[in-house]
Structures are given as structure tokens and as C-alpha cells.
Design an enzyme around this catalytic site. Structure first.
Site, mmCIF file in Angstrom:
data_model
loop_
_atom_site.group_PDB
_atom_site.id
_atom_site.type_symbol
_atom_site.label_atom_id
_atom_site.label_comp_id
_atom_site.label_asym_id
_atom_site.label_seq_id
_atom_site.Cartn_x
_atom_site.Cartn_y
_atom_site.Cartn_z
ATOM 1 N N MET A 88 0.852 -1.192 0.000
ATOM 2 C CA MET A 88 0.000 0.000 0.000
ATOM 3 C C MET A 88 0.891 1.248 0.000
ATOM 4 O O MET A 88 0.443 2.348 0.329
ATOM 5 C CB MET A 88 -0.936 -0.013 1.213
ATOM 6 C CG MET A 88 -1.882 -1.213 1.168
ATOM 7 S SD MET A 88 -3.398 -0.992 2.091
ATOM 8 C CE MET A 88 -2.769 -0.714 3.734
ATOM 9 N N LEU A 99 6.829 3.140 1.298
ATOM 10 C CA LEU A 99 7.743 2.003 1.426
ATOM 11 C C LEU A 99 8.773 2.216 2.525
ATOM 12 O O LEU A 99 9.276 3.324 2.734
ATOM 13 C CB LEU A 99 8.459 1.775 0.090
ATOM 14 C CG LEU A 99 7.547 1.543 -1.110
ATOM 15 C CD1 LEU A 99 8.395 1.357 -2.369
ATOM 16 C CD2 LEU A 99 6.623 0.346 -0.899
ATOM 17 N N GLY A 133 11.043 -2.897 5.395
ATOM 18 C CA GLY A 133 10.285 -4.144 5.383
ATOM 19 C C GLY A 133 9.888 -4.504 3.953
ATOM 20 O O GLY A 133 10.117 -5.622 3.478
ATOM 21 N N HIS A 134 9.311 -3.510 3.230
ATOM 22 C CA HIS A 134 8.921 -3.771 1.838
ATOM 23 C C HIS A 134 10.153 -4.092 0.994
ATOM 24 O O HIS A 134 10.121 -4.970 0.127
ATOM 25 C CB HIS A 134 8.249 -2.533 1.227
ATOM 26 C CG HIS A 134 7.004 -2.092 1.928
ATOM 27 N ND1 HIS A 134 6.926 -0.932 2.659
ATOM 28 C CD2 HIS A 134 5.781 -2.670 2.005
ATOM 29 C CE1 HIS A 134 5.704 -0.795 3.140
ATOM 30 N NE2 HIS A 134 4.988 -1.836 2.776
ATOM 31 N N GLN A 144 -10.452 -2.658 2.421
ATOM 32 C CA GLN A 144 -9.940 -3.378 3.589
ATOM 33 C C GLN A 144 -9.863 -2.481 4.826
ATOM 34 O O GLN A 144 -9.375 -2.891 5.859
ATOM 35 C CB GLN A 144 -8.599 -4.040 3.287
ATOM 36 C CG GLN A 144 -7.415 -3.093 3.118
ATOM 37 C CD GLN A 144 -6.151 -3.816 2.693
ATOM 38 O OE1 GLN A 144 -6.030 -4.284 1.578
ATOM 39 N NE2 GLN A 144 -5.175 -3.914 3.595
ATOM 40 N N GLY A 164 5.197 -9.904 4.257
ATOM 41 C CA GLY A 164 5.934 -9.771 5.510
ATOM 42 C C GLY A 164 5.252 -10.561 6.622
ATOM 43 O O GLY A 164 4.018 -10.565 6.721
ATOM 44 N N LYS A 183 5.309 -9.797 9.653
ATOM 45 C CA LYS A 183 4.771 -8.925 10.705
ATOM 46 C C LYS A 183 3.237 -9.019 10.693
ATOM 47 O O LYS A 183 2.609 -9.061 11.736
ATOM 48 C CB LYS A 183 5.199 -7.475 10.508
ATOM 49 C CG LYS A 183 4.688 -6.573 11.637
ATOM 50 C CD LYS A 183 5.284 -5.223 11.599
ATOM 51 C CE LYS A 183 4.551 -4.286 10.683
ATOM 52 N NZ LYS A 183 3.214 -3.906 11.194
ATOM 53 N N LYS A 216 9.381 -2.479 11.701
ATOM 54 C CA LYS A 216 9.168 -1.380 10.747
ATOM 55 C C LYS A 216 7.721 -1.408 10.266
ATOM 56 O O LYS A 216 7.172 -2.479 9.985
ATOM 57 C CB LYS A 216 10.073 -1.550 9.529
ATOM 58 C CG LYS A 216 11.539 -1.542 9.891
ATOM 59 C CD LYS A 216 12.265 -0.406 9.234
ATOM 60 C CE LYS A 216 13.725 -0.466 9.621
ATOM 61 N NZ LYS A 216 14.467 0.729 9.286
ATOM 62 N N ARG A 234 2.955 2.847 9.658
ATOM 63 C CA ARG A 234 2.205 3.552 10.704
ATOM 64 C C ARG A 234 3.100 4.073 11.823
ATOM 65 O O ARG A 234 2.628 4.860 12.652
ATOM 66 C CB ARG A 234 1.111 2.637 11.273
ATOM 67 C CG ARG A 234 -0.012 2.382 10.276
ATOM 68 C CD ARG A 234 -1.167 1.622 10.895
ATOM 69 N NE ARG A 234 -2.334 1.584 10.025
ATOM 70 C CZ ARG A 234 -2.684 0.547 9.267
ATOM 71 N NH1 ARG A 234 -1.953 -0.550 9.263
ATOM 72 N NH2 ARG A 234 -3.752 0.597 8.508
#
Ligand code: PAF
EC number: 6.3.2.1
Length: 283
Positions: free
Chosen positions: A30, A33, A36-37, A61, A147, A149, A184, A187
Site C-alpha cells: 500500500m 515504502l 520491510g517492503h 480493507q 511480511g 509482521k 518497521k 504507521r
């Protein structure tokens, strides 16, 4: 790097690549970046001929009181980061392109959803599997990268792809952390200075739980207590949940055994943070 905004154009381009025998690794995001991405991109570029990334903040979502409007967006920065990190094809559609009219079908996740974040984010995973079905048809990947997470998302995506026989390998990638352990997340930018200082304690709490399990504690309630106490004593955040479940089935456990996840969500004044650790006791 090629950038597409229209479904027809990217489908034409990728169909041609597939006809030429190229493998496709897909990283759905989304945007906004972070490392993590980029760790997903790194794995995708190592394992495929072409890496395709999507950047689409998916309205269906988000619940009515969630942060769809406020979700951070910076396409120029993302585009540069994607290109610098080896993305070959970037897909950045508008909401109208993805949802031109009201859908005539609805996807409903039946299992793995009434726990963890799914308990309070009603309909969230229905929106995730719907957009992923569309994105998978649009990008035709051999492998897609997620990920860990968002472990519940990973577990649901793995399950729905197996259920519906998508010919795609779903690959989970370890959570990338700040030096102080905070996972990471896009948010994290919402956090105040004080919240940012406290936030790494979430991971410390999970590590405490993990250590206790490794030392032989097999009562899920005791682990929940340990992790919750640490979060309450070291942060001003409010615990949304701490749960110990089987993984990836996400079933409750009487005793901790096999592959399990210890997961938490903590609501700070300005952001809700999630994190988890996954342990395999069968090894
Ligand atoms: O994890 C995310 O960023 C989103 O849920 C995803 C997978 C891109 C679907 O919108």
C-alpha cells in the site's frame, strides 16, 4: 522501471513476458515504502526474472473508522525507492481503475479471521483477499511475497491461495526491525516522540514470552500474562490483544506445542501497532 496505471496495459505487458518464459515475483504493497517492503523486493529479485510491485491503498480493507484517508502516501518517493531497489514493473492504479463499479461477487474469509486483528477489524480480510485475487489475476505471479509482521494476513493468504488453487507460491519474509527492535511499519510515522520511545517494549515483551516457552512454560494463559504485564508496565499503550495460537491455523491451544505464534496489538493515542514472534517447538 516500467510504471503502469491501467490493468489492460500491465496485463498485456506481463502476458508477453510470461510467453517469453520469464518468471514473475510479486510484492503487493500500500506504498509509503520502508525497509520491510524492500526486504520483500530483495527476495523477489533474487528468486525471479521480473519483480512486480503494486502500490494501491485498498479502500475495501479499511473499516469506516479506520485510517484510509489518513494512510501515508508519497508516490514520488516510493517510485524512486522501488526503482533504486530493483523493481522492474510498478503498478499504481486508481481506486476507479480497480473498482469501477460495485462488485457482483463478495469474497468471505471463513477461517483464521476471528482472532488477533480480525476480531476487531470486521471485513478487513475479506477486503484483502478480494484485492489480492484481482492483483494476482492482473500480475500473474509465480511467487508472491508477504511480511510476517502481518502474520494473520500471511496465514489467510496462504490458506486462500491453497483453497482456490492459485498457481502461486506464497513466501513469508521475516519482519525487519529498527535497531531498538521496533518492527518497521508505515504507521510508525504516526507515533509521538514518547510513544516512539516506548514502542520497542512491545518486541521485548514478545521476546520474554518466547524465552519462557523455550524454557518449558506450556500454558498459553501464563505467556499471555507475562507479555501483557511487560507491555502495561513499560508503555502507555492500551493492549488490544495478546494471543498464543497455533500457526498458521490460528487455533487456540490448551498447551503450547508444535508451531505457534505469540502476537499482540497495542493501541497508542496516535497509532495501533502489531507485532509477533513465531516459534517451532517441533524442531
Ligand atoms: O499488507 C498490505 O499492505 C495489504 O494488506 C496488501 C497485501 C497490499 C493488500 O492490500
Amino acid at each position: 522501471m516500467k510504471v503502469f496505471t491501467k490493468i489492460k496495459d500491465i496485463q498485456e505487458f506481463l502476458s508477453e513476458q510470461k510467453r517469453n518464459g520469464k518468471t514473475i515475483g510479486f510484492v503487493p504493497t500500500m506504498g509509503y515504502l520502508h525497509e520491510g517492503h524492500l526486504s520483500l523486493v530483495k527476495k523477489a529479485t533474487a528468486e525471479n526474472d521480473l519483480t512486480v510491485m503494486s502500490i494501491f491503498v485498498n479502500p475495501i480493507q479499511f473499516g469506516p473508522n479506520e485510517d484510509f484517508e489518513r494512510y501515508p502516501r508519497d508516490f514520488d518517493r516510493d517510485r524512486k525507492l522501488a526503482e533504486d531497489n530493483g523493481v522492474d514493473v510498478l503498478f499504481h492504479p486508481s481506486v476507479e481503475e480497480m473498482y469501477p463499479e460495485e462488485s457482483i461477487v463478495q469474497m468471505n474469509v471463513k477461517k483464521r479471521k476471528d482472532v488477533l486483528c480480525g476480531r476487531t477489524r470486521k471485513g478487513h480480510f475479506d477486503g484483502v483477499v478480494t484485492v489480492l485475487t484481482k492483483l494476482f489475476h492482473i500480475t500473474m505471479p509465480d511467487r508472491a511475497y508477504f511480511g510476517l509482521k502481518d502474520a494473520q494476513q500471511f496465514a489467510i493468504v496462504q490458506g486462500f491461495v491453497a483453497d482456490l488453487n492459485f498457481p502461486i507460491d506464497i513466501i513469508g519474509v521475516e519482519t525487519v526491525r529498527e535497531e531498538d527492535g521496533l518492527a518497521k511499519s508505515s504507521r510508525n510515522t504516526y507515533l509521538s516522540a514518547q510513544e516512539r520511545k516506548e514502542a520497542p517494549e512491545i518486541y521485548q515483551a514478545l521476546l520474554k514470552g518466547k524465552k519462557a516457552v523455550e524454557n518449558g512454560v506450556d500454558d498459553p494463559a501464563e505467556i499471555v500474562r507475562l507479555v501483557s504485564d511487560h507491555i502495561r508496565q513499560n508503555t502507555g499503550g492500551e493492549i488490544d490483544y495478546v494471543e498464543v495460537l497455533s500457526f498458521p491455523e490460528l487455533d487456540p491451544l490448551e498447551r503450547i506445542k508444535g508451531k505457534v505464534i505469540i502476537a499482540t496489538a497495542v493501541q497508542f493515542a496516535s497509532a495501533r501497532l502489531i507485532d509477533n514472534v513465531i516459534l517451532d517447538l517441533s524442531r
